[in-house]
Design an enzyme around this catalytic site. Structure first.
Site, mmCIF file in Angstrom:
data_model
loop_
_atom_site.group_PDB
_atom_site.id
_atom_site.type_symbol
_atom_site.label_atom_id
_atom_site.label_comp_id
_atom_site.label_asym_id
_atom_site.label_seq_id
_atom_site.Cartn_x
_atom_site.Cartn_y
_atom_site.Cartn_z
ATOM 1 N N SER A 119 -30.436 18.176 -1.884
ATOM 2 C CA SER A 119 -31.758 18.648 -1.474
ATOM 3 C C SER A 119 -31.927 18.573 0.040
ATOM 4 C CB SER A 119 -32.833 17.844 -2.205
ATOM 5 O OG SER A 119 -34.122 18.334 -1.925
ATOM 6 N N ASP A 269 -32.220 22.886 -0.818
ATOM 7 C CA ASP A 269 -31.927 23.555 -2.090
ATOM 8 C C ASP A 269 -33.030 24.511 -2.506
ATOM 9 O OD1 ASP A 269 -33.655 21.401 -2.571
ATOM 10 O OD2 ASP A 269 -32.915 21.071 -4.589
#
Length: 486
Positions: A119, A269
């Site tokens: 992420s 992401d």
């Protein structure tokens, strides 16, 4: 190779895996440094364990797998896929995609999924986000703990590389764009100029698919200016973490320089999106959540739901709950964290959920979070009103918030217990323990909770004016810091 044919791991290998997994497996995902906490063997054994656990819990023998653009992600995704197949299940490898695309694939194929990504974390991290069928939330209690416990017993890493399923990936991308355009009608928006900071993350790929022609649809009729669209998991321009104000400076300047109507800033992401108004100021995630909640309540009412439920975590502004109630919805408070929110959405039939950290969840997106879907909702709302972005959210932004402040402490549980015991040091309030310790006052609240993954406590405060926030922040900070090393 089937699970029964594979060699039993050595004692040393099991011990090394156990140590790494204890560090990397968190409350609702897996995250760790490379290579001391995560490597290709750990990904293989996590793939093997995930297939075993999903077969036990959901009777599924297929797992869909995607990965982001980090240098280690493609090899990690292949190791995970080989582990899935070593357990006797089938791996459906999508290749490069955003996290919300992986959730969408889990939804349309009705099978569990795994996204290889860290992420917003720095380049020396990687991880895995695991979901159940139809993008169902997976936490320590609902599968992740079982995966962690099974993984050390996986056979030694083996097997041939798993080829990407190009047909499945193309189907996912086409239906993903179709769903977003159907829900927001963003392809009918005109006369806007939007700046998008992709942070060298997966949003750089989404621009051509959702706004352009890469997925086989006509390009949107408004202007899109992309920043840092090249996929590069070393993040050469800035961290793909829009929670840090310094990472929003580029998009803020670009909005002003281009005279744009709106700026978007995605994390690595692309499951989260932050918003910049026409003046270059950052828009409150709570205000955006309130605006989208109003739109989703109206949609649900048109479909016959007289009192749609909307979930907001306890760190969002009080303006969110007030907006939900004014729109005729039912506001439900939740703990922080995507797994619990997704589960709560399914249990309550909620149509939307939002978090202070710019996670936005939609029932028509399998209760998963999507930064791109939220972005398209805001673009459509901006087009529909004719107001500038700053005016669009002004009525939803009625309080002042501190932002999240982190403290490193030796014993988080003891600090929280002592904070609850000293609630009387503050103006009249109600103490709650929904997630950490919360104090609810007449026109203010304080929340102090511990991190799920680090020896930290996190502080959030909201009040009616900036001076009150400043004063309370200083008071709580002094309290925590005086007990940090005890």
């Amino acid at each position: 190779m089937s699970a029964s044919e594979a060699a039993t791991p050595s004692r040393d290998l099991r011990a090394r895996r156990t140590e790494a997994l204890e560090a990397a497996v968190g409350a609702y995902d897996i995250r760790g440094r490379i290579p001391d906490q995560l490597d290709e063997d750990i990904l293989f054994c996590l793939g093997w364990a995930s297939a075993q656990a999903m077969s036990e819990i959901h009777s599924n023998i297929e797992v869909v797998i995607g990965h982001d653009m980090r240098p280690s992600s493609a090899a990690f995704a292949d190791s995970f896929a080989r582990g899935v197949e070593a357990a006797g299940s089938q791996a459906i490898a999508l290749g490069l995609c955003s996290t919300d695309q992986l959730y969408f694939a889990s939804g349309i194929f009705e099978i569990p999924g795994a996204m290889i990504t860290a992420s917003h974390n720095p380049a020396d991290y990687n991880g895995i986000k695991i979901c159940g069928p139809r993008a169902g939330g997976v936490s320590l209690a609902s599968g992740l703990g079982r995966i962690r416990d099974l993984a050390p017993e996986a056979p030694e890493s083996s097997g041939d590389p798993v080829a990407n399923d190009d047909e499945a990936a193309a189907q996912m991308r086409r239906r993903y764009v179709e769903r977003i355009r159907e829900l927001t009608h963003v392809d009918t928006v005109r006369e806007l100029k939007i700046v998008v900071d992709c942070g060298n993350g997966m949003a750089g790929r989404l621009l051509g698919e959702v706004f352009g022609t890469d997925a086989g649809f006509a390009a949107v009729p408004f202007e899109v200016i992309g920043l840092f669209t090249e996929l590069d998991g070393t993040f050469p321009n800035h961290e793909a973490n829009p929670l840090k104000p310094e990472n929003l400076l580029d998009v803020s300047r670009a909005v002003v320089d281009h005279g744009a109507d709106l700026g978007l800033a995605f994390d690595g992401d692309a499951d989260r999106c932050f918003f910049i108004d026409e003046t270059g100021a950052t828009m409150s995630a709570s205000a955006v959540g309130a605006l989208v909640a109003e739109r989703e309540i109206a949609r649900a009412k048109r479909a016959g739901d007289e009192s749609p439920a909307v979930i907001h975590n306890l760190i969002t502004s009080r303006s969110v709950a007030a907006t939900i109630a004014a729109a005729g919805g039912r506001a439900l408070r939740s703990k922080v964290g995507h797994s619990g929110i997704k589960t709560m959405m399914v249990e309550t039939g909620a149509v939307f959920a939002c978090e202070h950290s710019a996670h936005f969840y939609f029932d028509e997106f399998y209760c998963a979070d999507s930064g791109m879907l939220a972005a398209c909702h805001l673009i459509a709302a901006l087009s529909g009103t004719g107001s500038p972005a700053s005016r669009l959210v002004a009525d939803y932004d009625l309080y002042v918030q501190s932002g999240e402040i982190n403290f490193t402490v030796a014993d988080p549980d003891r600090v929280l217990a002592e904070f609850a015991a000293h609630a009387g040091d503050f103006p009249e309030n109600t103490v709650e323990d929904l997630d950490g310790i919360g104090l609810q006052g007449a026109d203010w609240w304080i929340n102090l909770r511990k991190s799920n993954t680090e020896p930290l406590v996190r502080l959030n405060i909201e009040a009616a004016d900036a001076e009150q926030v400043k004063s309370m922040t200083a008071q709580v900070s002094e309290f925590v810091q005086s007990r940090a090393s005890k």
